[in-house]
Motif scaffolding. Structure first.
Motif, mmCIF file in Angstrom:
data_model
loop_
_atom_site.group_PDB
_atom_site.id
_atom_site.type_symbol
_atom_site.label_atom_id
_atom_site.label_comp_id
_atom_site.label_asym_id
_atom_site.label_seq_id
_atom_site.Cartn_x
_atom_site.Cartn_y
_atom_site.Cartn_z
ATOM 1 N N ARG A 102 0.847 -1.198 0.000
ATOM 2 C CA ARG A 102 0.000 0.000 0.000
ATOM 3 C C ARG A 102 0.879 1.244 0.000
ATOM 4 N NH1 ARG A 102 -5.743 -0.766 -0.357
ATOM 5 N NH2 ARG A 102 -5.847 -3.016 -0.389
ATOM 6 N N GLU A 107 -5.304 8.372 -8.443
ATOM 7 C CA GLU A 107 -6.557 7.612 -8.557
ATOM 8 C C GLU A 107 -6.346 6.270 -9.267
ATOM 9 O OE1 GLU A 107 -5.890 10.168 -11.922
ATOM 10 O OE2 GLU A 107 -5.971 10.650 -9.781
ATOM 11 N N ALA A 150 -5.283 3.866 -6.641
ATOM 12 C CA ALA A 150 -6.449 3.474 -5.833
ATOM 13 C C ALA A 150 -7.270 2.435 -6.567
ATOM 14 C CB ALA A 150 -7.290 4.701 -5.512
ATOM 15 N N SER A 151 -7.511 2.677 -7.830
ATOM 16 C CA SER A 151 -8.353 1.760 -8.578
ATOM 17 C C SER A 151 -7.655 0.404 -8.743
ATOM 18 C CB SER A 151 -8.755 2.433 -9.892
ATOM 19 O OG SER A 151 -8.598 1.589 -10.957
ATOM 20 N N ALA A 179 -9.476 0.311 -4.079
ATOM 21 C CA ALA A 179 -9.759 1.128 -2.905
ATOM 22 C C ALA A 179 -10.105 2.554 -3.327
ATOM 23 C CB ALA A 179 -8.538 1.154 -1.986
ATOM 24 N N ASN A 180 -10.547 3.332 -2.367
ATOM 25 C CA ASN A 180 -10.764 4.753 -2.625
ATOM 26 C C ASN A 180 -9.440 5.486 -2.452
ATOM 27 O OD1 ASN A 180 -13.594 4.590 -2.936
ATOM 28 N ND2 ASN A 180 -13.750 4.358 -0.709
ATOM 29 N N PRO A 181 -9.268 6.590 -3.199
ATOM 30 C CA PRO A 181 -8.037 7.355 -3.024
ATOM 31 C C PRO A 181 -7.793 7.743 -1.564
ATOM 32 C CG PRO A 181 -9.207 8.134 -4.950
ATOM 33 C CD PRO A 181 -10.114 7.126 -4.278
ATOM 34 N N SER A 182 -8.878 7.879 -0.799
ATOM 35 C CA SER A 182 -8.705 8.310 0.593
ATOM 36 C C SER A 182 -8.385 7.149 1.535
ATOM 37 C CB SER A 182 -9.975 9.010 1.067
ATOM 38 O OG SER A 182 -11.067 8.134 0.899
ATOM 39 N N SER A 183 -8.644 5.929 1.089
ATOM 40 C CA SER A 183 -8.449 4.802 2.012
ATOM 41 C C SER A 183 -7.423 3.786 1.517
ATOM 42 C CB SER A 183 -9.789 4.092 2.234
ATOM 43 O OG SER A 183 -10.215 3.500 1.022
ATOM 44 N N MET A 184 -6.697 4.118 0.433
ATOM 45 C CA MET A 184 -5.802 3.095 -0.138
ATOM 46 C C MET A 184 -4.520 2.908 0.660
ATOM 47 S SD MET A 184 -4.191 4.855 -3.506
ATOM 48 C CE MET A 184 -4.047 6.628 -3.715
#
Lengths: 424, 164
Positions: free
Chosen positions: A116, A234, A237-238, A242-247
């Motif tokens: 991550r 992004e 994230a994809s 995940a979301n960009p805020s939670s990756m």
């Protein structure tokens, strides 16, 4: 006012529990993830036992991947793998990718979401720098260092200065991430970034998929670098679902960060590139080596065994055949990539063309098995090293190129320009 | 800490694949690895090194793979120290961890094959005793020097009661 920081400095500072760190400083830092494979794991376990350690620091943060000599190609490899399986079971190691369960470590760790952004990752393999494509600080270490990590979860690091490589323009047809990194290697040299971090940025890198960014960062070590890095976005994230805020912990370099070196590469003028024997920085445009005869062509490895690589190779091989006198070996980087390649009909294209498609493994890249070279033989390969004897005999030669250039060469029976095969 | 041996010279970018080819990575036994040390550039190296030698090389020594078998093979073949213009970082760490002294010094062009080279890691100097010159070297941080003095990280940790 103090200058800003690079991604590498920020991640190391955080993991060392420090406000700030400076290049050249030595810090002890906490490791988030530690990976060994079937050739470095056994030595790590030997040292782990020798230092009198009993339990690993965290069985959830260790990853064991069998990828080099798989399926076991000798009783020797089989014994090593048996020993590692026992260690995995005894220690309760959570992330274990046995034969048929994973593939090449540097594809398996990213695709399974174990890496991550913002993590500090170490691997007992030099191409561990690959994971920087996801915005992690990730670097290769040896078995003794790894045994220390297994026991303590910590390691000393010298904070690297950062070189910034900005790739601008538009990639021409038939030119890929591999050609970009080969061009960078040709310019910077095989020790030009020794002990540094390389940050890849610019519009071309932003447009690259994560798979392509993995190719870029994978070869950072071929320039001597400790790690390659790409700012997460992004697309990261994809890729991680995940979301960009939670990756993960997204770390970006400050605008006023200090770089040891800054380079701009205009991709618009790039040709397909080839690294000639016996060094990764001996790079020439394909037009200068077209017509060089070959005995083998290899598409695979942690550099270029991913699905976009196989798709590009299949575009060229569809309804064509491998030239007489040439062997084409294709090795998908992981079980997932293999499955996807089957589903998309790519494997059928390769088999019909006369290629041999092997199960996920490092295979011939390091002269292990599944296509090693005899004396006097020449191979064009999508892998990452062309050192003397790398793929077999010390009297063999390896040329490094993109999967498209390798596929075109396999059809032509000599090094060829992929643009002649791709149509418009 | 002082080591001495006859110089065996190599050029730039001596990579880990020539130091110990990939096909031997299924071995972890030092004595087996030692027989194949430097096989990629000099198949007779292990015989030449037996009496104890100092490798003198150019830039980027040990580039490539993270295989710790590389410094293990050199050490057990009889290499007492590697003096190179520069080292690849993973090799440098591995060499220290297995107790193979490595020092950065640019002496390749001044040294002849077979010259007696002495390296003093504690005071930080490398000398060609056959030619009678010496050069100061950048000293190691103390904690790394201690690991080397103890003969590698395993011995270093044991000495400090690690795991007890």
């Amino acid at each position: 006012m103090l200058p800003g920081f690079t991604m590498a400095e920020k991640i190391l500072a955080k993991k060392a529990g420090r406000e700030r760190v400076e290049p050249g400083e030595i810090v002890e830092a906490e490791v988030d993830l530690a990976m060994v494979h079937d050739l470095t794991g056994p030595l790590t376990v030997e040292v782990f036992e020798k230092i009198g350690a009993e339990r690993v620091w965290d069985p959830n943060k260790i990853v064991v991947v069998f990828d080099h000599q798989v399926p076991a190609d000798s009783t020797r490899s089989a014994e090593l793998q048996k020993k590692m399986r026992r260690f995995v079971a005894d220690q309760g190691i959570k992330h274990f990718f046995d034969v048929g369960r994973g593939g090449i470590c540097h594809q398996v760790l990213p695709e399974s979401g174990l890496v991550r952004p913002g993590m500090l990752v170490v691997g007992a393999d030099s191409h561990t720098c690959t994971y920087g494509a996801l915005g992690a600080f990730s670097t290769g270490i040896g078995a003794t260092d790894m045994a220390y990590v297994f026991a303590t979860g910590k390691l000393w690091f010298k904070v690297p200065p950062t070189t910034r490589v900005e790739v601008v323009g538009e990639l021409p047809r038939g030119v890929y991430a591999k050609d970009v990194i080969l061009a960078v290697a040709g310019e910077i040299g095989s020790d030009g970034a020794n002990y540094m971090a390389i940050e890849f940025c610019g519009e071309v890198v932003k447009r690259f998929s994560v798979d392509e960014r993995l190719t870029l960062c994978n070869m950072a070590v071929e320039l001597g670098a400790k790690t390659g890095l790409v700012e997460p976005d992004e697309k990261t994230a994809s890729y991680l679902g995940a979301n960009p805020s939670s990756m993960g912990e997204v770390v970006r370099s400050d605008e006023d960060a200090e770089y040891a070196d800054q380079r701009v590469l205009d991709a618009s003028g790039l040709e397909p590139m080839v690294a000639c024997p016996h060094s990764v920085d001996n790079v020439k445009p394909v037009s200068e080596v077209v017509g060089t005869s070959i005995d083998q062509a290899f598409i695979g490895s942690c550099t270029n065994g991913r699905i976009p690589d196989l798709r590009e190779a299949a575009r060229i091989l569809r309804e064509r055949t491998v030239s007489d006198g040439v062997r084409l070996v294709v090795i998908p980087a992981s079980q997932r990539v293999y499955e996807q390649a089957v589903r998309e009909g790519l494997v059928e294209v390769f088999v019909k063309a006369g290629a041999v498609v092997c199960p996920p493994t490092c295979g011939p890249c390091l002269g292990g098995h599944m296509g090693v070279l005899a004396s006097g033989e020449r191979c064009i390969s999508s892998s990452n090293r062309n050192f003397v004897g790398r793929m077999g005999s010390r009297e063999s030669e390896v040329f490094l190129a993109s999967p498209a250039t390798v596929a075109a060469s396999a059809v032509a029976g000599e090094i060829a320009d992929p643009r002649d095969f791709l149509g418009d | 800490m002082r080591v001495e041996g006859k110089a065996v010279k190599f050029g730039d970018n001596i990579d880990t694949d020539v130091i110990i080819p990939g096909k031997y990575l299924v071995y972890t036994e030092p004595e087996v690895l030692a027989q194949h040390a430097m096989e990629g550039v000099d198949p007779d190296f292990s015989k030449r090194a037996r009496e104890g030698v100092v490798i003198v090389a150019g830039k980027n020594f040990g580039c490539g793979s993270s295989r710790e078998q590389a410094p293990i093979a050199l050490k057990h073949a009889g290499v007492r120290c590697v003096v190179a213009k520069s080292f690849a970082r993973i090799f440098l760490r591995n060499a220290i961890n297995v107790g193979l002294p490595v020092v950065e010094a640019d002496i390749l062009n001044e040294v002849d094959e077979g010259d007696v080279i002495a390296v003093d890691l504690s005071s930080g100097a490398v000398a060609d005793l056959s030619k009678g010159f010496f050069k100061p070297i950048k000293p190691f941080p103390d904690f790394l020097l201690e690991i080397l003095r103890d003969g590698g990280l395993v011995e270093h940790l044991k000495k400090r009661g690690f795991g007890k």
